[in-house]
Design a protein around this motif. Structure first.
Motif, mmCIF file in Angstrom:
data_model
loop_
_atom_site.group_PDB
_atom_site.id
_atom_site.type_symbol
_atom_site.label_atom_id
_atom_site.label_comp_id
_atom_site.label_asym_id
_atom_site.label_seq_id
_atom_site.Cartn_x
_atom_site.Cartn_y
_atom_site.Cartn_z
ATOM 1 N N HIS A 85 0.961 -1.232 0.057
ATOM 2 C CA HIS A 85 -0.076 0.039 0.127
ATOM 3 C C HIS A 85 1.027 1.242 0.050
ATOM 4 C CE1 HIS A 85 1.540 -0.455 4.199
ATOM 5 N NE2 HIS A 85 0.806 0.693 4.522
ATOM 6 N N LYS A 86 2.355 1.063 0.281
ATOM 7 C CA LYS A 86 2.670 2.344 0.397
ATOM 8 C C LYS A 86 2.991 3.208 -0.890
ATOM 9 C CE LYS A 86 5.881 1.310 4.020
ATOM 10 N NZ LYS A 86 5.564 -0.188 4.666
ATOM 11 N N THR A 189 4.522 7.069 6.976
ATOM 12 C CA THR A 189 3.475 6.496 7.405
ATOM 13 C C THR A 189 2.466 7.482 8.156
ATOM 14 O OG1 THR A 189 2.473 4.826 9.203
ATOM 15 C CG2 THR A 189 4.578 6.138 9.505
ATOM 16 N N GLY A 231 1.747 -0.909 12.047
ATOM 17 C CA GLY A 231 3.137 -0.177 12.373
ATOM 18 C C GLY A 231 2.898 1.139 12.687
ATOM 19 N N GLY A 233 0.644 3.101 11.214
ATOM 20 C CA GLY A 233 -0.650 3.123 11.149
ATOM 21 C C GLY A 233 -1.479 3.331 9.949
ATOM 22 N N SER A 234 -0.639 3.370 8.799
ATOM 23 C CA SER A 234 -1.194 4.069 7.520
ATOM 24 C C SER A 234 -2.198 2.928 6.804
ATOM 25 C CB SER A 234 -0.218 4.565 6.440
ATOM 26 O OG SER A 234 0.762 3.627 6.022
ATOM 27 N N ASN A 235 -1.987 1.781 6.748
ATOM 28 C CA ASN A 235 -2.926 1.051 5.862
ATOM 29 C C ASN A 235 -4.064 0.770 6.778
ATOM 30 O OD1 ASN A 235 -3.141 -2.371 6.628
ATOM 31 N ND2 ASN A 235 -1.153 -1.588 7.407
ATOM 32 N N SER A 377 -1.909 -6.028 3.159
ATOM 33 C CA SER A 377 -1.203 -4.554 2.938
ATOM 34 C C SER A 377 -0.009 -4.820 2.157
ATOM 35 C CB SER A 377 -0.625 -3.901 4.146
ATOM 36 O OG SER A 377 0.037 -4.996 4.947
HETATM 37 C C1 LIG Z 1 5.430 -0.597 5.955
HETATM 38 C C2 LIG Z 1 4.328 -1.640 5.985
HETATM 39 C C3 LIG Z 1 3.298 -1.799 6.982
HETATM 40 C C4 LIG Z 1 3.245 -1.055 8.278
HETATM 41 O O1 LIG Z 1 3.141 0.418 7.954
HETATM 42 P P1 LIG Z 1 1.722 1.109 8.329
HETATM 43 O O2 LIG Z 1 1.954 2.365 8.134
HETATM 44 O O3 LIG Z 1 1.388 0.786 9.662
HETATM 45 O O4 LIG Z 1 0.631 0.396 7.343
HETATM 46 C C5 LIG Z 1 2.570 -2.714 6.795
HETATM 47 N N1 LIG Z 1 2.464 -3.624 5.915
HETATM 48 C C6 LIG Z 1 3.441 -3.496 4.681
HETATM 49 C C7 LIG Z 1 3.389 -4.650 3.608
HETATM 50 C C8 LIG Z 1 4.534 -2.698 4.875
HETATM 51 O O5 LIG Z 1 5.362 -2.490 3.902
#
Ligand SMILES: *Cc1c(COP(=O)(O)O)cnc(C)c1O
Length: 414
Positions: A85-86, A189, A231, A233-235, A377
């Motif tokens: 998702h990044k 994130t 992590g 929190g973005s996804n 994610s």
């Molecule tokens: C970086 C990452 C995360 C953790 O980041 P969030 O900001 O919490 O989403 C989760 N899943 C994948 C596959 C990642 O690369």
């Protein structure tokens, strides 16, 4: 200034004063694009063309049959370009940079996933990129360093402190202070100083918007539960956003439980109730820190969840109990990982597998009428060596043993 960007008592702007102009500039541009429908259209078109959006909502038919409880669906962020998702966030910030008239981008990276995504964005838009990465991480994740360089980015190994993500963030902020007239800081994130938590969550909200449309088209109703790993929190915020006001939908954030609650080897700030409220790296939230306020070392089998802070937006949703927080241990994650491979033929990232592991653990409580959505994610290819180590692949060990025996025999005979 300090009243801006608070979610309950969390968030805010805690940065060196010299950055005030660039933060205000960012806040203004972000307010403008939110009002401007053509920006969202441009953003979604870009992701359709470049990253294969909308990503599918896959019905996990075999798993559903296996448990014979609720229907399980997987939101396939693993099918994005660059494998997670990044890319949603970095492409949004790339477009925003064009409005800001900036031509150089800097970013921090831990495991290297956000660094690679940022380098991809810079190549696509024709920007210069500098990626800060702790020296320990450079060594551990060299394949990502290789790709960043090939994509044209400059990778700066950070030797300060422990040489990990925290130190890379500090170094990126230092660069920004000196260069903000040409340079945008692309945070990875939904954490850090305002407006980043809101802005990153805004770009990631495309996940939940698609899910709402997809599940209503298919099932003609909303899901009962949505699970996402946390992590920074973005996804999680990305898939939760569209459902925050839908009170029938239960939202569950899953942190890295590592070796378990009775050890220090984890990265759970909320579920294990080990995080303490404090201010660091530009914002107020729950951090994993000791009595003296020193940040603790975190641990997870999944590099992307190995972070000591958590999005201030999620911190407030934790406090208001709108999102329930749980943790999955490494052991649970490896079991769920194997299960998804053998039942559905999908290779998930270890980060994402935390969400799946918790969904599986709780499935007994569901009924057949329930609809359960797990945010996948990212994809797991990047984790190959970690996973092989963790499983101590028996076939492989057998093979090496046989090979060595064979050569020993050959030598004996000659
Ligand atoms: C970086 C990452 C995360 C953790 O980041 P969030 O900001 O919490 O989403 C989760 N899943 C994948 C596959 C990642 O690369």
């Amino acid at each position: 200034m300090q009243t801006k960007g608070f979610y309950d008592e969390f968030g805010g702007i805690f940065i060196p004063e010299v950055l005030n102009p660039v933060i205000n500039e960012l806040i203004n541009v972000f307010e403008n694009i939110k009002q401007d429908k053509s920006f969202w259209d441009e953003y979604t078109t870009l992701l359709e063309n470049f990253s294969g959006r909308p990503t599918p909502l896959t019905f996990a038919g075999n798993l559903t049959k296996h448990f014979n409880k609720g229907k399980i669906f997987l939101k396939r962020e693993d099918l994005n370009h660059s494998g997670a998702h990044k890319i949603n966030n970095v492409m949004g910030q790339g477009l925003l940079m064009r409005r800001l008239g900036k031509t150089r981008v800097i970013a921090e990276t831990g495991a290297g996933q956000h660094g690679v995504a940022t380098a991809i964005m810079a190549a696509k838009f024709g920007y210069k990129a500098t990626i800060y990465m702790g020296i320990e991480d450079v060594e551990r994740q060299y394949s990502n360093v290789f790709w960043m360089k090939k994509l044209g980015a400059t990778v700066v190994p950070v030797v300060d402190g422990a040489g990990t993500l925290k130190d890379a963030i500090n170094e990126a902020l230092r660069d920004w202070v000196g260069n903000f007239d040409t340079t945008h800081y692309c945070l990875g994130t939904a954490s850090g100083t305002h407006p980043f938590p809101e802005m990153v969550a805004y770009f990631q909200s495309i996940i939940g918007k698609e899910v709402k449309k997809q599940i209503t088209e298919r099932e003609n109703r909303l899901p009962s539960k949505i699970y996402a790993c946390v992590g920074g929190g973005s996804n999680a915020l990305g898939i939760f956003g569209e459902f925050l006001k839908e009170n029938t939908v239960e939202l569950i954030g899953v942190e890295a439980g590592g070796m378990g609650a009775d050890t220090d080897m984890h990265a759970s700030r909320l579920a294990y109730k080990t995080g303490k409220i404090g201010v660091a790296q530009g914002y107020r939230t729950y951090f994993l820190q000791d009595e003296d306020g020193q940040m603790k070392n975190t641990y997870s089998i999944a590099a992307g969840l190995d972070y000591m802070g958590v999005s201030p937006i999620l911190a407030s949703l934790y406090k208001s109990k709108r999102v329930r927080f749980e943790a999955a241990t490494d052991k649970q994650v490896l079991e769920a990982f194997q299960m998804l491979l053998s039942h559905e033929g999908i290779i998930p990232a270890l980060e994402s597998t935390h969400a799946l592991a918790k969904a599986i653990e709780e499935i007994e409580k569901s009924t057949k009428d329930d609809i359960i959505i797990v945010n996948l994610s990212g994809r797991g290819d990047k984790d190959i060596f970690n996973i092989a180590d963790a499983f101590l692949d028996n076939d492989w060990v057998e093979f090496i043993k046989k090979k060595n025996d064979y050569y020993k025999n050959v030598q004996k005979q000659s």
